[in-house]
Write an enzyme that holds these catalytic residues in place. Structure first.
Site, PDB file in Angstrom:
ATOM      1  N   TYR A   1      12.927 -24.133  -2.517  1.00 37.61           N
ATOM      2  CA  TYR A   1      12.177 -24.638  -0.846  1.00 37.61           C
ATOM      3  C   TYR A   1      13.331 -23.036  -0.649  1.00 37.61           C
ATOM      4  O   TYR A   1      14.544 -23.169  -0.781  1.00 37.61           O
ATOM      5  CB  TYR A   1      13.630 -25.776  -0.072  1.00 37.61           C
ATOM      6  CG  TYR A   1      12.029 -25.965   0.911  1.00 37.61           C
ATOM      7  CD1 TYR A   1      12.146 -25.351   1.564  1.00 37.61           C
ATOM      8  CD2 TYR A   1      11.930 -27.425   0.544  1.00 37.61           C
ATOM      9  CE1 TYR A   1      10.984 -26.522   2.230  1.00 37.61           C
ATOM     10  CE2 TYR A   1      10.260 -28.264   0.894  1.00 37.61           C
ATOM     11  CZ  TYR A   1      10.328 -27.040   2.623  1.00 37.61           C
ATOM     12  OH  TYR A   1       9.581 -27.827   2.919  1.00 37.61           O
TER      13      TYR A   1
ATOM     14  N   GLU B   1      13.962 -21.468   2.989  1.00 36.10           N
ATOM     15  CA  GLU B   1      14.180 -21.673   4.231  1.00 36.10           C
ATOM     16  C   GLU B   1      15.099 -20.515   5.202  1.00 36.10           C
ATOM     17  O   GLU B   1      15.879 -20.941   4.979  1.00 36.10           O
ATOM     18  CB  GLU B   1      14.355 -22.917   5.428  1.00 36.10           C
ATOM     19  CG  GLU B   1      12.909 -23.526   5.419  1.00 36.10           C
ATOM     20  CD  GLU B   1      12.564 -24.367   6.221  1.00 36.10           C
ATOM     21  OE1 GLU B   1      13.612 -25.357   6.417  1.00 36.10           O
ATOM     22  OE2 GLU B   1      11.308 -25.196   6.630  1.00 36.10           O
TER      23      GLU B   1
ATOM     24  N   ASP C   1      -2.259  -2.805  12.169  1.00 33.21           N
ATOM     25  CA  ASP C   1      -2.848  -4.221  10.731  1.00 33.21           C
ATOM     26  C   ASP C   1      -4.233  -2.829   9.632  1.00 33.21           C
ATOM     27  O   ASP C   1      -4.842  -2.867  10.038  1.00 33.21           O
ATOM     28  CB  ASP C   1      -3.657  -5.226  11.889  1.00 33.21           C
ATOM     29  CG  ASP C   1      -3.984  -6.431  10.596  1.00 33.21           C
ATOM     30  OD1 ASP C   1      -3.798  -5.569   9.567  1.00 33.21           O
ATOM     31  OD2 ASP C   1      -4.602  -6.975  11.176  1.00 33.21           O
TER      32      ASP C   1
ATOM     33  N   THR D   1      -2.515  -7.654   4.171  1.00 37.31           N
ATOM     34  CA  THR D   1      -2.342  -8.646   3.532  1.00 37.31           C
ATOM     35  C   THR D   1      -2.135  -7.812   2.311  1.00 37.31           C
ATOM     36  O   THR D   1      -1.913  -6.733   2.173  1.00 37.31           O
ATOM     37  CB  THR D   1      -4.055  -9.048   3.509  1.00 37.31           C
ATOM     38  OG1 THR D   1      -4.779  -7.623   3.064  1.00 37.31           O
ATOM     39  CG2 THR D   1      -4.416  -9.992   5.019  1.00 37.31           C
TER      40      THR D   1
ATOM     41  N   LYS E   1      -6.220  -7.253  -0.657  1.00 40.11           N
ATOM     42  CA  LYS E   1      -6.814  -6.256  -0.709  1.00 40.11           C
ATOM     43  C   LYS E   1      -6.961  -5.131  -1.726  1.00 40.11           C
ATOM     44  O   LYS E   1      -6.343  -5.567  -2.391  1.00 40.11           O
ATOM     45  CB  LYS E   1      -7.432  -5.816   0.708  1.00 40.11           C
ATOM     46  CG  LYS E   1      -7.325  -7.533   1.907  1.00 40.11           C
ATOM     47  CD  LYS E   1      -7.958  -7.124   3.131  1.00 40.11           C
ATOM     48  CE  LYS E   1      -8.427  -8.849   3.747  1.00 40.11           C
ATOM     49  NZ  LYS E   1      -8.090  -8.690   5.191  1.00 40.11           N
TER      50      LYS E   1
ATOM     51  N   ARG F   1      -2.807 -12.983  -2.819  1.00 39.12           N
ATOM     52  CA  ARG F   1      -3.026 -13.602  -1.387  1.00 39.12           C
ATOM     53  C   ARG F   1      -1.306 -13.805  -0.716  1.00 39.12           C
ATOM     54  O   ARG F   1      -0.660 -14.668  -0.523  1.00 39.12           O
ATOM     55  CB  ARG F   1      -3.486 -14.781  -1.059  1.00 39.12           C
ATOM     56  CG  ARG F   1      -4.740 -14.636  -2.512  1.00 39.12           C
ATOM     57  CD  ARG F   1      -6.018 -15.779  -1.723  1.00 39.12           C
ATOM     58  NE  ARG F   1      -6.846 -15.550  -0.507  1.00 39.12           N
ATOM     59  CZ  ARG F   1      -7.332 -14.170  -0.385  1.00 39.12           C
ATOM     60  NH1 ARG F   1      -8.024 -14.198  -2.189  1.00 39.12           N
ATOM     61  NH2 ARG F   1      -8.372 -14.012   0.198  1.00 39.12           N
TER      62      ARG F   1
HETATM   63  C1  LIG Z   1      -8.439  -9.665   6.138  1.00 37.18           C
HETATM   64  C2  LIG Z   1      -7.674  -8.845   7.214  1.00 37.18           C
HETATM   65  C3  LIG Z   1      -6.496  -9.836   7.403  1.00 37.18           C
HETATM   66  C4  LIG Z   1      -6.259 -11.162   7.387  1.00 37.18           C
HETATM   67  O1  LIG Z   1      -6.071 -11.765   5.951  1.00 37.18           O
HETATM   68  P1  LIG Z   1      -6.404 -13.247   5.971  1.00 37.18           P
HETATM   69  O2  LIG Z   1      -4.743 -13.898   4.929  1.00 37.18           O
HETATM   70  O3  LIG Z   1      -7.211 -13.345   5.741  1.00 37.18           O
HETATM   71  O4  LIG Z   1      -5.176 -14.286   7.482  1.00 37.18           O
HETATM   72  C5  LIG Z   1      -5.895  -9.292   9.191  1.00 37.18           C
HETATM   73  N1  LIG Z   1      -6.698  -8.406   9.593  1.00 37.18           N
HETATM   74  C6  LIG Z   1      -7.139  -7.548   8.900  1.00 37.18           C
HETATM   75  C7  LIG Z   1      -7.011  -6.293   9.762  1.00 37.18           C
HETATM   76  C8  LIG Z   1      -7.677  -7.852   7.678  1.00 37.18           C
HETATM   77  O5  LIG Z   1      -8.559  -7.483   7.613  1.00 37.18           O
END
Ligand SMILES: *Cc1c(COP(=O)(O)O)cnc(C)c1O
Length: 414
Positions: free
Chosen positions: A53, A55, A198, A224, A227, A233
């Protein structure tokens, strides 16, 4: 992959994991948001850090015994800041959606207005979809893409002037062109809005310097890590120093409890990997492969939304073939290719059926696919679509996919 202990304790789960490994090894993975992380990342994620933990933040924890956790989390933060040229990084978000949620919480009150890309045009659920927290608690206006598959910046500017949002979001889940962060910042400044970039999908390309960086333009950058960045993840938020405290408070205690320090260790390893020259080569190959795939599909007479891709993904527009995205994604699965159905601009089909298929190259590039392999993949996809009712033809196509998979093995210990 070592599953000795899972096999002994829980054979059912071990069997499912082994079957999933086999599926990944014997499938051409074209889901644009997926990748195959390194064994080093997986080992870090499978480590004893899961027991702890922690936090709070490094050196300001609510629990004792965090001295080693602090080393891990600080390395992850430092590497994220260096790689993306940002002042501050919070590496605790459990996912990309939660990273975005924290930015909403740090910058707005419920009911405040946000301007973002529409989901059916390539935006993400967490940018303001009515079924997501972002659309439920905030007033969302959305922009789309034009017939060339591009963002119309004049249209975004007009909407910003008309609606005066507090926050503008750029970055998408399905957009095949370069995003002009500078233009977005100019629009945001003109109306007094903050800018969130993002970069969930393109993070690996940005890290490699092969897509322009939002640093210096967006006050907030979310991503993220799983990807194109090829980590575990999870999510990361980066921001200008002046917003650091607000972001940290929004993540904890705002939205999350204890951070997943084993995953943060995996993020740190992935960020280190992404800073190496080999990763630059990898990211360059992702783009070369996407271009070869798009070209191959167009050579077979198929349409791509917006024509040639500029990044790692594209949407196949099936309208003139008379087939649907839902059916063709299932046909592709029969020939050993995984991809997802996706809407195309002005799609006549419902979002559940769709007229498109999204295709991306980060995962196949990781296992070593090159341009000539992508040309073969394009031929397999086109033949599968054109002969989708011919089981014999589909079986032959599956054999061709399997040949590519054995040419480029995945997770084969030597
Ligand atoms: C995949 C994605 C997310 C979210 O990711 P998660 O880990 O699935 O919550 C947010 N913004 C964009 C543009 C994405 O392609």
């Amino acid at each position: 992959m070592n599953l000795e202990n899972v096999k002994r304790v829980d054979p059912q789960i071990a069997t499912a994991i082994e079957a999933e490994l086999d599926r990944q090894q014997n499938t051409i993975e074209l889901i644009a948001s997926e990748n195959c992380t390194s064994l080093a990342v997986m080992e870090a994620c499978g480590s004893v850090l899961t027991n702890k933990y922690a936090e709070g933040k490094p050196h300001k924890r609510y629990y004792n015994g965090c001295e080693h956790i602090d080393v891990v989390e600080e390395l992850a933060q430092k590497r994220a800041c260096e790689l993306f040229h940002m002042d501050h990084a919070n590496v605790q978000p459990h996912s990309g959606a939660q990273a975005n949620m924290a930015v909403f919480m740090a910058t707005m009150k419920p009911g405040d207005r946000v301007l973002s890309m529409d989901l059916s045009n390539g935006g993400h659920l967490s940018h303001g979809s009515p079924v997501n927290f972002s659309g439920l608690y905030f007033d969302v206006k959305s922009y789309g893409i034009n017939e060339y598959g591009e963002i119309d910046y004049d249209e975004v500017r007009k909407m910003a002037i008309e609606h005066k949002p507090k926050l503008i979001i750029c970055g998408a889940s399905n957009y095949s062109k370069i995003i002009d962060f500078k233009k977005f910042r100019e629009i945001a400044d003109e109306v007094g809005a903050l800018l969130l970039a993002d970069i969930a999908h393109i993070a690996g390309l940005v890290a490699a310097g092969l897509h322009p960086s939002p640093a210096g333009y967006a006050q907030f950058v979310t991503t993220t890590t799983h990807k194109s960045l090829r980590g575990p993840r999870g999510g990361i938020i980066m921001c200008d120093e002046q917003y650091a405290q607000a972001i940290d408070k929004a993540v904890f205690p705002g939205m999350q409890g204890g951070p997943l320090e084993h995953i943060i260790a995996g993020k740190a390893v992935a960020l280190l990997e992404a800073s190496k020259p080999e990763f630059k080569e990898y990211a360059a190959q992702i783009i070369k492969n996407a271009k070869a795939l798009a070209q191959g599909l167009m050579d077979e007479g198929l349409d791509i939304v917006g024509g040639m891709t500029e990044n790692h993904l594209m949407t196949l527009d099936l309208r003139k073939t008379g087939k649907t995205g839902k059916d063709m994604a299932n046909v592709l699965e029969k020939v050993g290719i995984t991809a997802n159905k996706n809407t195309v601009p002005n799609d006549p089909q419902s979002p559940f059926v769709t007229s498109g298929i999204r295709l991306g190259t980060p995962a196949v590039t990781t296992r070593g696919f090159k341009e000539e392999d992508m040309t073969e993949v394009a031929k397999i996809i086109a033949s599968a679509i054109y002969s989708s009712d011919n089981e014999v033809a589909l079986n032959n196509l599956r054999d061709r996919s399997m040949k590519l998979c054995s040419k480029h093995p995945l997770y084969k210990e030597n």
